[in-house]
Design a protein around this motif. Structure first.
Motif, PDB file in Angstrom:
ATOM      1  N   TRP A 291     -38.219 -43.799   1.827  1.00 33.31           N
ATOM      2  CA  TRP A 291     -37.349 -42.728   2.344  1.00 33.31           C
ATOM      3  C   TRP A 291     -35.974 -43.315   2.695  1.00 33.31           C
ATOM      4  N   VAL A 292     -35.989 -44.416   3.430  1.00 29.92           N
ATOM      5  CA  VAL A 292     -34.733 -45.035   3.868  1.00 29.92           C
ATOM      6  C   VAL A 292     -33.918 -45.503   2.665  1.00 29.92           C
ATOM      7  N   ILE A 293     -34.573 -46.120   1.672  1.00 33.61           N
ATOM      8  CA  ILE A 293     -33.861 -46.566   0.470  1.00 33.61           C
ATOM      9  C   ILE A 293     -33.211 -45.372  -0.224  1.00 33.61           C
ATOM     10  N   GLY A 294     -33.971 -44.280  -0.344  1.00 34.71           N
ATOM     11  CA  GLY A 294     -33.433 -43.077  -0.971  1.00 34.71           C
ATOM     12  C   GLY A 294     -32.209 -42.554  -0.248  1.00 34.71           C
ATOM     13  N   LEU A 295     -32.252 -42.547   1.082  1.00 35.41           N
ATOM     14  CA  LEU A 295     -31.120 -42.049   1.870  1.00 35.41           C
ATOM     15  C   LEU A 295     -29.922 -42.993   1.793  1.00 35.41           C
TER      16      LEU A 295
ATOM     17  N   SER B 276     -19.089 -36.701   9.144  1.00 40.07           N
ATOM     18  CA  SER B 276     -19.719 -35.459   9.602  1.00 40.07           C
ATOM     19  C   SER B 276     -20.827 -35.019   8.653  1.00 40.07           C
ATOM     20  N   LEU B 277     -20.561 -35.144   7.351  1.00 36.72           N
ATOM     21  CA  LEU B 277     -21.565 -34.753   6.360  1.00 36.72           C
ATOM     22  C   LEU B 277     -22.833 -35.571   6.517  1.00 36.72           C
ATOM     23  N   PHE B 278     -22.680 -36.864   6.765  1.00 36.85           N
ATOM     24  CA  PHE B 278     -23.834 -37.745   6.936  1.00 36.85           C
ATOM     25  C   PHE B 278     -24.729 -37.238   8.065  1.00 36.85           C
ATOM     26  N   ILE B 279     -24.128 -36.900   9.189  1.00 42.08           N
ATOM     27  CA  ILE B 279     -24.900 -36.435  10.342  1.00 42.08           C
ATOM     28  C   ILE B 279     -25.581 -35.098  10.034  1.00 42.08           C
ATOM     29  N   TYR B 280     -24.825 -34.162   9.500  1.00 42.61           N
ATOM     30  CA  TYR B 280     -25.379 -32.844   9.180  1.00 42.61           C
ATOM     31  C   TYR B 280     -26.559 -32.967   8.210  1.00 42.61           C
ATOM     32  N   MET B 281     -26.406 -33.794   7.174  1.00 46.13           N
ATOM     33  CA  MET B 281     -27.426 -33.896   6.136  1.00 46.13           C
ATOM     34  C   MET B 281     -28.696 -34.579   6.640  1.00 46.13           C
ATOM     35  N   ILE B 282     -28.545 -35.659   7.392  1.00 41.91           N
ATOM     36  CA  ILE B 282     -29.718 -36.377   7.899  1.00 41.91           C
ATOM     37  C   ILE B 282     -30.551 -35.462   8.787  1.00 41.91           C
TER      38      ILE B 282
ATOM     39  N   PRO C 139     -26.780 -37.502  -5.933  1.00 42.48           N
ATOM     40  CA  PRO C 139     -27.830 -38.511  -5.720  1.00 42.48           C
ATOM     41  C   PRO C 139     -29.194 -37.937  -5.337  1.00 42.48           C
ATOM     42  N   THR C 140     -29.311 -36.613  -5.280  1.00 43.69           N
ATOM     43  CA  THR C 140     -30.542 -35.998  -4.786  1.00 43.69           C
ATOM     44  C   THR C 140     -31.771 -36.403  -5.589  1.00 43.69           C
TER      45      THR C 140
ATOM     46  N   MET D 177     -37.734 -41.431  -4.718  1.00 44.55           N
ATOM     47  CA  MET D 177     -38.222 -42.401  -3.741  1.00 44.55           C
ATOM     48  C   MET D 177     -39.279 -41.774  -2.829  1.00 44.55           C
ATOM     49  N   ILE D 178     -39.094 -40.520  -2.470  1.00 47.54           N
ATOM     50  CA  ILE D 178     -40.069 -39.837  -1.610  1.00 47.54           C
ATOM     51  C   ILE D 178     -41.407 -39.710  -2.323  1.00 47.54           C
TER      52      ILE D 178
END
Length: 297
Positions: free
Chosen positions: A30-34, A57-63, A133-134, A140-141
């Motif tokens: 999961w972490v590698i994928g993110l 901001s996008l990083f926070i919203y998406m995580i 990158p989705t 990875m998941i």
């Protein structure tokens, strides 16, 4: 079935233990994928000369959107009675139980908030960049699911059938393993499909004008992912017992019903994008830069 032609999958889901807490392959993947997704989106923002605070901001919203959406999706779509009766269990993400459909819903809500509060641009503008990158993250998941001995398919005579450990938690605590029949490793099938999506979206963004056709990259990615997800469900085992009756009554399972709206959405986005001419979006930040350059001249 000829067990000699199958693969006995006896990989331990646990990587190591730290401070009394087990770290699993699932979490690492999961972490590698993110991390890869964050890196690619950051490169996209740098290429388009976008404000750094937009990316932060996008990083926070998406995580937050992905994790909360995927967890609630599993709890409320697949086992609502249990989790509504034991709400504290919803917080135990480390025990597994994340739904891709819920993750997508979480992303949609996160992008809606992000577009409203940060960029002031169309949601499709953000989706087209996030979609690139989705496929890699989704792959990875699914490989994490493989390491967990979960979400696999029905019996198969194919030589690549996997014998998974069905009592995985008991086995990890010292019990002898109980193996499934040779089964379709649908986690690998899905991972390969998602890597194809990743290759396509990367090519579309970096080598074509697709990013200027609002919704095209997103539509292509969503359509392929959920179309494949719809068909792969025919050979996958049900995730919860309630899906058995659903399959008997309708011929489909919950994952397929949840995929249909996304398939329709993907088709609509592709049609919308191709029915309009390419149009480069000039952000407020880029407008300011252009004005400053014009003054210098």
């Amino acid at each position: 079935m000829n067990l000699a032609l199958s693969i006995t999958w006896d990989v331990n889901p646990e990587l190591f233990t730290i401070f009394g807490r087990e770290i699993r392959w699932y979490g690492l993947l999961w972490v590698i994928g993110l991390i890869v997704a964050v890196y690619i989106v950051q490169k996209i923002f740098q290429k388009e000369d976008l404000p750094e605070k937009w990316f932060d901001s996008l990083f926070i919203y998406m995580i937050v959107g992905i994790i909360v959406g995927a967890r609630l999706g599993h709890c409320l779509f697949y086992e609502p009675e249990y989790y509504l009766s034991h709400p504290i269990e919803i917080l135990k993400i480390w025990e597994g139980g994340l739904a891709s459909h819920g993750g997508v819903v979480g992303i949609i809500i996160a992008v809606w908030l992000y577009s409203r509060k940060v960029t002031k641009l169309s949601m499709l503008w953000t989706f087209d960049r996030v979609m690139v990158p989705t496929g890699f993250t989704a792959a990875m998941i699914r490989l994490g699911n493989l390491m967990n001995h979960e979400i696999y398919g029905g019996p198969t005579d194919a030589p690549w059938g996997f014998r998974f450990i069905t009592n995985i938690n008991a086995w990890m605590n010292g019990a002898p393993p109980v193996y499934s029949e040779p089964s379709h490793p649908t986690q690998i099938y899905e991972a390969l499909a998602y890597l194809v999506v990743f290759g396509i979206t990367m090519y579309m963004y970096w080598k074509t004008d697709a990013k200027d056709r609002k919704g095209l990259i997103t539509g292509v990615g969503i359509l392929i992912i959920f179309l494949f997800r719809f068909f792969i469900e025919f050979i996958k085992n049900v995730q919860v017992d309630s899906e058995i009756a659903m399959r008997e009554n309708t011929g489909l399972v919950l994952g397929q019903w949840l995929s249909v709206p996304f398939i329709i959405w993907g088709v609509w986005m592709i049609w919308f994008a191709l029915s309009h001419k390419p149009e480069k979006v000039v952000t407020p930040h880029q407008s300011d830069l252009n004005r400053k350059k014009a003054k210098k001249k």
